[in-house]
Scaffold this motif. Structure first.
Motif, PDB file in Angstrom:
ATOM      1  N   ASP A 159       1.063  -0.995   0.145  1.00 23.77           N
ATOM      2  CA  ASP A 159       0.222  -0.484  -0.020  1.00 23.77           C
ATOM      3  C   ASP A 159       0.805   0.993   0.418  1.00 23.77           C
ATOM      4  OD1 ASP A 159      -2.797  -1.514  -0.139  1.00 23.77           O
ATOM      5  OD2 ASP A 159      -2.312  -1.592   2.090  1.00 23.77           O
ATOM      6  N   LEU A 160       2.182   1.294   0.410  1.00 24.59           N
ATOM      7  CA  LEU A 160       2.742   2.492   0.854  1.00 24.59           C
ATOM      8  C   LEU A 160       3.228   2.943  -1.054  1.00 24.59           C
ATOM      9  CD1 LEU A 160       4.540   2.060   4.813  1.00 24.59           C
ATOM     10  CD2 LEU A 160       2.961   3.806   3.743  1.00 24.59           C
ATOM     11  N   ALA A 161       4.288   1.501  -0.904  1.00 23.16           N
ATOM     12  CA  ALA A 161       4.102   1.942  -2.273  1.00 23.16           C
ATOM     13  C   ALA A 161       3.424   1.866  -3.674  1.00 23.16           C
ATOM     14  CB  ALA A 161       5.004   1.445  -2.986  1.00 23.16           C
ATOM     15  N   ARG A 162       2.316   1.553  -3.974  1.00 27.43           N
ATOM     16  CA  ARG A 162       1.423   1.941  -4.485  1.00 27.43           C
ATOM     17  C   ARG A 162       0.945   3.737  -4.079  1.00 27.43           C
ATOM     18  NH1 ARG A 162      -1.996  -0.534  -2.667  1.00 27.43           N
ATOM     19  NH2 ARG A 162      -2.125  -2.573  -4.470  1.00 27.43           N
ATOM     20  N   GLN A 163       0.993   4.095  -2.851  1.00 31.93           N
ATOM     21  CA  GLN A 163       0.994   5.174  -2.894  1.00 31.93           C
ATOM     22  C   GLN A 163       1.910   6.143  -3.095  1.00 31.93           C
ATOM     23  OE1 GLN A 163      -0.085   5.827   1.673  1.00 31.93           O
ATOM     24  NE2 GLN A 163      -1.837   4.348   1.563  1.00 31.93           N
ATOM     25  N   ALA A 164       2.854   6.042  -3.132  1.00 31.33           N
ATOM     26  CA  ALA A 164       3.884   6.643  -3.036  1.00 31.33           C
ATOM     27  C   ALA A 164       4.140   6.724  -5.227  1.00 31.33           C
ATOM     28  CB  ALA A 164       5.593   6.198  -2.758  1.00 31.33           C
TER      29      ALA A 164
END
Length: 358
Positions: A286-291
């Motif tokens: 999720d963090l990678a996707r948001q970035a």
């Protein structure tokens, strides 16, 4: 043979007109390599001038030509570009000679040969299957300057081209259709060793299909690699994957290569570096996707993406920036697993460097 598109980018401080010509350094004949790079230089040297800040890049199967301008000049610049595409290039012998001198200076600077930088020359040699190939140099094999000027005039013949105007306002482009050309997938095989000025390093390059899902998985993987704890003694270089029409950036990480001054070679990049990163937890994903979704590309990047997309377009199959972002939103553990399987089954080149002999 020419496609056109307009992208409106609200809030952009400038406009960009990007031309993509569907012929790059891998399409040059063996007896006259460097024509694509020479064409890039002469595009900006020939009359009439295009009223814009301009620069270019020569890729494996395309030449990209950028023209940045104030927003209210986009229409005028697009018109000048369209006339140049229509009329073609007719360089003089003097202009060809000046371009050759400039390219000679580029060759002598050695700016692409930094030991921990991206080894463009080595990838070009791998793709060309010629250990002595230099994608920057022009090898004319006895052609005089007038004959070389004639080669440049014929250079884009039979190849598709695309024009994308991007900026805060729109403009009219005359031609909005393209004749798509099918190209076989490039393959990399084998290993190459080159001398460097520093310590030993190793890198891998994969050839991947250019689809929205693959591009999305590559961007997510690069972000996961950036967030992964780095082993002691490891240094890293910009993440890259070699795609059919060019080397596509992955925004850093180790996916393209890991340079190691401490770990003994061979370092298995796929099993020891990439695959562990792909086994991300839902929170990490999720963090990678948001970035990735929050990454803001500038107007020149968007124009180039659109132009290359038009150049490669097949009927009903477009893979533009919005398609990639939509695929990023769909990325889950299963799609990352499929991407890992693709990396494991795709040919790749292993490029090693060793300290130069004194």
């Amino acid at each position: 043979m020419t496609a056109g598109a307009v992208r409106v980018v609200r809030g952009s401080t400038c406009g960009v007109v990007c031309v993509a010509v569907g012929r790059g350094y891998l399409d040059d004949p063996a007896a006259c390599s460097g024509l694509a790079h020479l064409y890039e230089h002469l595009w900006f040297a020939c009359d009439p001038p295009v009223p814009a800040l301009a620069w270019g890049e020569t890729r494996e199967h395309a030449v990209l030509l950028y023209h940045a301008c104030p927003p209210d000049e986009i229409g005028a610049v697009a018109g000048a570009v369209a006339r140049r595409l229509r009329d073609g290039l007719s360089p003089s012998a003097r202009q060809v000679a000046a371009a050759l001198r400039t390219i000679g200076l580029e060759c002598r600077t050695g700016r692409e040969r930094r030991p921990y930088g991206f080894p463009r020359h080595d990838i070009a040699r791998a793709l060309r299957r010629d250990p002595a190939f230099d994608p920057v140099a022009v090898v004319i094999d006895g052609l005089d300057l007038p004959s070389l000027a004639e080669e440049i005039a014929r250079f884009p013949g039979g190849h598709p081209s695309a024009v994308c105007a991007a900026g805060p306002t729109g403009c009219d482009l005359a031609t909005m259709t393209v004749a798509a050309a099918d190209r076989p997938m490039l393959r990399l095989e084998g290993r190459w060793e080159v001398d460097s000025d520093g310590g030993a390093a190793q890198a891998s390059a994969w050839v991947l299909p250019r689809t929205a899902e693959v591009a999305a998985a590559a961007w997510i993987t690069a972000e996961l690699l950036d967030r992964r704890p780095r082993s002691a003694g490891l240094r890293w270089v910009s993440g890259r994957v070699v795609a059919p029409r060019g080397v596509s950036s992955l925004r850093g990480g180790y996916l393209y290569g890991v340079a190691s001054g401490a770990a003994p070679p061979p370092l298995c990049l796929l099993e020891e570096v990439v695959l562990p990163a792909l086994r991300a937890t839902p929170g990490q994903l999720d963090l990678a996707r948001q970035a990735v979704l929050s990454t803001r590309l500038d107007v020149a990047d968007l124009a180039a993406i659109d132009a290359l997309d038009l150049l490669e377009a097949q009927a009903g199959a477009r893979h533009g920036h919005e398609d990639v972002l939509a695929a990023v939103e769909r990325i889950d553990a299963e799609r990352l697993r499929r991407f890992a399987d693709l990396l494991g089954s795709t040919s790749r080149a292993e490029i090693r460097t060793r300290p130069a002999r004194r």
